[in-house]
Design an enzyme around this catalytic site. Structure first.
Site, short mmCIF file in Angstrom:
data_model
loop_
_atom_site.label_atom_id
_atom_site.label_comp_id
_atom_site.label_asym_id
_atom_site.label_seq_id
_atom_site.Cartn_x
_atom_site.Cartn_y
_atom_site.Cartn_z
N LYS A 137 -7.76 -35.56 40.26
CA LYS A 137 -8.27 -36.76 39.60
C LYS A 137 -7.53 -38.02 40.07
O LYS A 137 -6.50 -37.93 40.77
CB LYS A 137 -8.16 -36.58 38.08
CG LYS A 137 -8.99 -35.42 37.54
CD LYS A 137 -8.90 -35.42 36.02
CE LYS A 137 -9.53 -34.19 35.42
NZ LYS A 137 -9.54 -34.25 33.95
N TYR A 182 -19.76 -34.86 33.42
CA TYR A 182 -19.27 -34.69 32.06
C TYR A 182 -20.39 -34.81 31.04
O TYR A 182 -20.17 -35.34 29.94
CB TYR A 182 -18.16 -35.70 31.78
CG TYR A 182 -16.85 -35.40 32.49
CD1 TYR A 182 -16.21 -34.18 32.31
CD2 TYR A 182 -16.25 -36.33 33.34
CE1 TYR A 182 -15.01 -33.88 32.95
CE2 TYR A 182 -15.04 -36.05 33.98
CZ TYR A 182 -14.43 -34.83 33.78
OH TYR A 182 -13.24 -34.52 34.40
P1 CMP Z 1 -11.31 -31.90 32.21
O1 CMP Z 1 -10.81 -30.52 32.39
O2 CMP Z 1 -11.68 -32.66 33.44
O3 CMP Z 1 -12.57 -31.91 31.23
C1 CMP Z 1 -12.92 -33.01 30.43
C2 CMP Z 1 -11.88 -34.08 30.45
O4 CMP Z 1 -11.96 -34.99 29.37
C3 CMP Z 1 -10.51 -33.43 30.28
O5 CMP Z 1 -10.17 -32.75 31.44
C4 CMP Z 1 -9.66 -34.61 29.92
O6 CMP Z 1 -9.33 -35.40 31.05
C5 CMP Z 1 -10.64 -35.40 29.05
N1 CMP Z 1 -10.47 -35.12 27.62
C6 CMP Z 1 -10.70 -33.98 26.96
N2 CMP Z 1 -10.48 -34.15 25.64
C7 CMP Z 1 -10.11 -35.43 25.48
C8 CMP Z 1 -9.77 -36.21 24.34
N3 CMP Z 1 -9.79 -35.71 23.11
N4 CMP Z 1 -9.45 -37.50 24.55
C9 CMP Z 1 -9.45 -38.02 25.80
N5 CMP Z 1 -9.79 -37.32 26.93
C10 CMP Z 1 -10.12 -36.04 26.76
#
Ligand code: CMP
Length: 152
Positions: free
Chosen positions: A9, A49
Site C-alpha cells: 500500500k 473495496y
Molecule cells: P485491508 O486488508 O486492505 O482491507 C480493508 C482495509 O480497510 C484494511 O486493510 C484497512 O486498511 C482498512 N480498515 C479496516 N477496518 C478499518 C477501520 N475500522 N478503520 C479504518 N480503516 C480500516
C-alpha cells in the site's frame, strides 16, 4: 497451487519498505508471478473495496489508498492465501503479533502496509481487477526441489 492478490500500500511505498516486504515473500519461497507499480484511482478503490464502500471509514480508506502509488502483485504457492494472511498478521498493526509484517512495522488500523486476498473468490476477483491475463507470468523456480519435497 493457489494465487493471491497482494498490494503493497501507499504507506509501504512511501516508507521505503517495498524491498523488505518482497524479501519476506521470497524468503518464504512464495512465487511472485506478476508485479507492477500503479496509481489506484477512486473508481478502482471503490471496486476493490466494494464491501466497505458504505462503511464510515471508507472515505479515509479511499483517500489513503489513492494517496500514493501501490505495488500490485500476484503471488502463487501452496495454501498461499492463508500463508500470506498469516505473514501479514491482524488488520490493526497495534494488535498484530510480533514477527508478522504488520506486527513488526505498523502501528495503525488503516495504514497496515499490505493487503492480501482473504479467500479464493476474493483472490480471483481482485486479480482480475488489477491484472490482465497477459501480465501474469507463471514459472517454476529452479530451486523448487530445495523448497519442498516432491509429494508436498
Ligand atoms: P485491508 O486488508 O486492505 O482491507 C480493508 C482495509 O480497510 C484494511 O486493510 C484497512 O486498511 C482498512 N480498515 C479496516 N477496518 C478499518 C477501520 N475500522 N478503520 C479504518 N480503516 C480500516
Amino acid at each position: 497451487m493457489e494465487r493471491s492478490l497482494v498490494l503493497l500500500k501507499p504507506d509501504c511505498v512511501q516508507r521505503r519498505l517495498v524491498g523488505n516486504i518482497i524479501s519476506r515473500f521470497e524468503e518464504k519461497a512464495i512465487n511472485i508471478i506478476a508485479m507492477k507499480l500503479i496509481q489506484v484511482t477512486p473508481e478502482l478503490a471503490k471496486q476493490h473495496y466494494a464491501e466497505h464502500v458504505e462503511k464510515p471509514f471508507y472515505p479515509g480508506l479511499e483517500e489513503f489508498i489513492t494517496g500514493a502509488p501501490v505495488v500490485a502483485m500476484v503471488v502463487e504457492g501452496l495454501e498461499v492465501i492463508r500463508v500470506v494472511r498469516d505473514m501479514l498478521g491482524a488488520t490493526n498493526g497495534l494488535k498484530a503479533a510480533a514477527g508478522t509484517i504488520r506486527g513488526d512495522y505498523s502501528s495503525s488500523r488503516q495504514m497496515n502496509l499490505v493487503h492480501a486476498s482473504d479467500g479464493p473468490e476474493a483472490s480471483q476477483r481482485e486479480i482480475n481487477l488489477y491484472f490482465s491475463p497477459s501480465e501474469i507470468c507463471p514459472y517454476s523456480p529452479t530451486l523448487t526441489p530445495w523448497f519442498k519435497a516432491g509429494d508436498e
